[in-house]
Enzyme design. Structure first.
Site, mmCIF file in Angstrom:
data_model
loop_
_atom_site.group_PDB
_atom_site.id
_atom_site.type_symbol
_atom_site.label_atom_id
_atom_site.label_comp_id
_atom_site.label_asym_id
_atom_site.label_seq_id
_atom_site.Cartn_x
_atom_site.Cartn_y
_atom_site.Cartn_z
ATOM 1 N N TYR A 192 -1.277 5.066 10.297
ATOM 2 C CA TYR A 192 -1.704 4.159 11.369
ATOM 3 C C TYR A 192 -0.542 3.998 12.346
ATOM 4 O O TYR A 192 0.616 3.851 11.935
ATOM 5 C CB TYR A 192 -2.065 2.778 10.812
ATOM 6 N N GLU B 52 -6.149 5.662 13.262
ATOM 7 C CA GLU B 52 -7.128 4.802 13.946
ATOM 8 C C GLU B 52 -7.858 5.475 15.101
ATOM 9 O O GLU B 52 -8.821 4.902 15.639
ATOM 10 C CB GLU B 52 -6.460 3.506 14.437
ATOM 11 N N ARG C 66 0.838 -1.193 0.000
ATOM 12 C CA ARG C 66 0.000 0.000 0.000
ATOM 13 C C ARG C 66 0.881 1.255 0.000
ATOM 14 O O ARG C 66 2.077 1.189 0.258
ATOM 15 C CB ARG C 66 -0.922 0.002 1.225
ATOM 16 N N LYS D 129 1.371 2.178 7.177
ATOM 17 C CA LYS D 129 1.673 1.415 8.396
ATOM 18 C C LYS D 129 2.523 2.227 9.358
ATOM 19 O O LYS D 129 3.112 3.238 8.999
ATOM 20 C CB LYS D 129 2.376 0.107 8.045
ATOM 21 N N LEU E 146 -12.672 -4.304 19.064
ATOM 22 C CA LEU E 146 -11.942 -3.039 19.010
ATOM 23 C C LEU E 146 -12.323 -2.152 20.181
ATOM 24 O O LEU E 146 -13.504 -1.910 20.433
ATOM 25 C CB LEU E 146 -12.239 -2.299 17.697
ATOM 26 N N HIS F 89 -1.260 2.469 16.086
ATOM 27 C CA HIS F 89 -1.580 1.345 16.981
ATOM 28 C C HIS F 89 -0.579 1.267 18.142
ATOM 29 O O HIS F 89 0.044 0.238 18.394
ATOM 30 C CB HIS F 89 -1.600 0.028 16.203
ATOM 31 N N ALA G 54 -7.915 -8.288 15.389
ATOM 32 C CA ALA G 54 -7.538 -7.311 16.424
ATOM 33 C C ALA G 54 -6.055 -7.329 16.762
ATOM 34 O O ALA G 54 -5.621 -6.649 17.692
ATOM 35 C CB ALA G 54 -8.361 -7.573 17.692
ATOM 36 N N ILE G 55 -5.253 -8.075 16.014
ATOM 37 C CA ILE G 55 -3.848 -8.255 16.365
ATOM 38 C C ILE G 55 -3.069 -6.941 16.332
ATOM 39 O O ILE G 55 -2.084 -6.768 17.062
ATOM 40 C CB ILE G 55 -3.185 -9.310 15.438
ATOM 41 N N ASP G 56 -3.485 -5.968 15.511
ATOM 42 C CA ASP G 56 -2.821 -4.662 15.510
ATOM 43 C C ASP G 56 -2.885 -3.994 16.877
ATOM 44 O O ASP G 56 -2.013 -3.189 17.221
ATOM 45 C CB ASP G 56 -3.460 -3.724 14.476
ATOM 46 N N MET H 241 -3.233 -7.175 7.369
ATOM 47 C CA MET H 241 -4.046 -8.004 6.469
ATOM 48 C C MET H 241 -4.409 -7.295 5.158
ATOM 49 O O MET H 241 -4.257 -7.877 4.078
ATOM 50 C CB MET H 241 -5.324 -8.459 7.177
ATOM 51 N N SER I 266 -10.948 -1.852 8.097
ATOM 52 C CA SER I 266 -11.739 -2.836 8.851
ATOM 53 C C SER I 266 -12.672 -3.588 7.919
ATOM 54 O O SER I 266 -12.884 -4.796 8.071
ATOM 55 C CB SER I 266 -12.536 -2.136 9.955
ATOM 56 N N ASP J 178 -21.490 -9.957 20.646
ATOM 57 C CA ASP J 178 -21.156 -8.573 20.954
ATOM 58 C C ASP J 178 -21.720 -8.223 22.326
ATOM 59 O O ASP J 178 -22.681 -8.860 22.786
ATOM 60 C CB ASP J 178 -21.731 -7.625 19.892
#
Length: 372
Positions: A94, A118, A15, A75, A240, A96, A268-270, A301, A134, A198
Site C-alpha cells: 500500500y 490500492e 501485519r 504499509k 474513496l 496512498h 478515508a484518512i489514508d 485501522m 476496506s 452516496d
C-alpha cells in the site's frame, strides 16, 4: 526471483506482507524468500513456520532490502525503508501517495519500481487488493466508534443499540462502497439507526435492495450531508476516489454543529480524510477532540486485528505476487492491465495520473514506461 518480507515498523503495525502459506507457494515455484526475524511472531506466524515453508530468516531489515529483487510489505515505506530502496528493485505494498508528497518524492529519488495495492483493479473496475482491508476497516469502524461514544473515552455516553424505552444511536455512513457497506452491516447488527449517503443512485438502489427497511439512504449533496451529520451520534467517513485524495465532504462548520461527545471515524484518512477536521492518528494515540467531537483517524485501522487482516490481504495479493515473481514486473504488467494500474512510481517518475495531479508533479503514463 528473490522476494523480501521485512517486519513492518509503523507504530503498532503487526501485519506482514506474506503468510507462511504464501511463502510456500513461492518456494514451490522456485523462488527464494527472505523474511525478517520475528516479522509476524506477534500474530502467531513464527520464524519456524516460515522456515518450514522454505524461507530464509534474516536478522535485519537491511539484509532484506539489500538482497531482495522484490519487497512485499503492507504499509507504505517509512523514511528508513525508502532510503534502503534501490533502482531496479520492485516494491509491492500500500502506498496512498496522493496524500503524501514527501513519500512520493522519496520513492522517486529511490529509482525503484513501486506498485500500489490500492490502485490495482479487476475486470469490474473494483479494487481487489483494497477490498479486504476496506471490509475490515468498515466493520471495525462501528466497533471503535461505539467504544469512543463511551463517556470515559470522551464520548456522549450513547449506546448505539439502545435499550427498550431508549432510542438507538444514529449512525451516518458517508460512502456506500466496500467499507461503507460493511460499516452499515455492523451498525445494523447492533441495532443502530443507520443512514448511508452516496452520490450514486445505482449504489443506493443496491443498498436498499440488500438491507431494505433496516437502513435509510440519501443522495449525496451538501445539504443532505449536513443535515445527517448534525443529527448523528457516529459519523463514518468511507469515501474513496481510487488513487486520489479524498474530497472534504464534511466541513468544520458541520462538525461544530454536532452534539458534543459525538464521534467521527474517518476511514478515508489514508487518502487525506473526508472531514476538514481530520488528521492522521496512530493506534498508540488514536483519538483527539476537535470542535467538541471525538475523532478517530488511525491510518492503519486493520492493523489492530492484524492476524485476520494479514490472512485476508494475503489471499488477495498472492496471485499478483506470483505473477510478478514468475514473469518479472515488466512482463507481468504488460500481460495484465489491471496489475499495470497499480504502477505508481517507476525510475524517478510518477506513473499514476491522479497522484501526479493531486501532488502537482510530472506524469508519465505506465504504457510509455513499459514500451507498449
Amino acid at each position: 526471483m528473490k522476494v523480501g518480507v521485512p517486519k513492518e515498523i509503523k507504530t503498532h503495525e503487526y501485519r506482514v506482507g506474506l503468510t507462511p502459506a504464501a511463502v510456500r507457494e513461492l518456494t514451490v515455484h522456485g523462488h527464494e524468500v527472505v523474511v525478517q526475524q520475528d516479522a509476524a511472531t506477534a500474530i502467531g506466524f513464527t520464524d519456524d513456520a516460515y522456515r518450514a515453508a522454505g524461507a530464509t530468516i534474516a536478522a535485519t531489515a537491511a539484509e532484506i532490502f539489500a538482497a531482495a529483487d522484490m519487497i512485499v510489505k503492507v504499509k507504505e515505506p517509512q523514511p528508513s525503508e525508502i532510503a534502503a530502496l534501490r533502482p531496479g528493485q520492485v516494491l509491492f505494498t500500500y502506498l496512498h501517495l496522493a496524500a503524501d508528497k514527501e513519500q512520493t518524492e522519496g520513492l522517486m529519488r529511490s529509482g525503484a519500481t513501486c506498485i500500489a495495492y490500492e490502485t490495482v483493479t479487476d475486470p469490474r473496475g473494483a479494487l481487489p487488493l483494497l477490498a479486504p482491508m476496506s471490509e475490515v476497516a468498515g466493520r471495525m469502524s462501528i466497533q471503535v466508534g461505539a467504544h469512543c461514544l463511551e463517556k470515559e473515552q470522551g464520548g456522549a455516553g450513547v449506546l448505539l443499540g439502545g435499550v427498550p424505552g431508549v432510542p438507538a444511536g444514529r449512525v451516518v455512513v458517508i460512502g456506500g462502497g466496500v467499507s461503507g457497506t460493511n460499516a452499515a452491516r455492523m451498525a445494523i447488527g447492533i441495532g443502530a439507526q443507520v443512514t448511508v449517503i452516496d452520490r450514486s443512485i445505482t449504489r443506493l438502489k443496491e443498498l436498499d435492495q440488500q438491507f431494505g427497511s433496516q437502513i435509510h439512504t440519501l443522495y449525496s449533496t451538501t445539504a443532505s450531508i449536513e443535515q445527517a451529520v448534525v443529527e448523528a451520534d457516529l459519523v463514518i467517513g468511507a469515501v474513496l476516489v481510487p488513487g486520489a485524495a479524498a474530497p472534504k465532504l464534511v466541513s468544520r462548520a458541520m462538525v461544530k454543529k454536532m452534539r458534543p461527545g459525538s464521534v467521527v471515524v474517518d476511514i478515508a484518512i489514508d487518502q487525506g480524510g473526508c472531514l476538514e477536521t481530520s488528521r492522521p492518528t496512530s493506534h498508540s494515540s488514536p483519538t483527539y477532540v476537535e470542535e467538541g467531537v471525538v475523532h478517530y483517524c488511525v491510518t492503519n485501522m486493520p492493523g489492530a486485528v492484524a492476524r485476520t487482516s494479514t490472512i485476508a490481504l494475503g489471499n488477495a495479493t498472492l496471485p499478483f505476487v506470483m505473477a510478478l515473481a514468475n514473469k518479472g514486473w515488466r512482463q507481468a504488467l504488460i500481460d495484465d492491465v489491471h496489475l499495470c494500474n497499480g504502477l505508481n512510481v517507476h525510475a524517478g517518475v510518477v506513473t499514476y495520473k491522479a497522484v501526479a495531479d493531486d501532488l502537482g508533479v510530472a506524469f508519465k503514463p505506465a504504457a510509455s514506461v513499459l514500451g507498449v
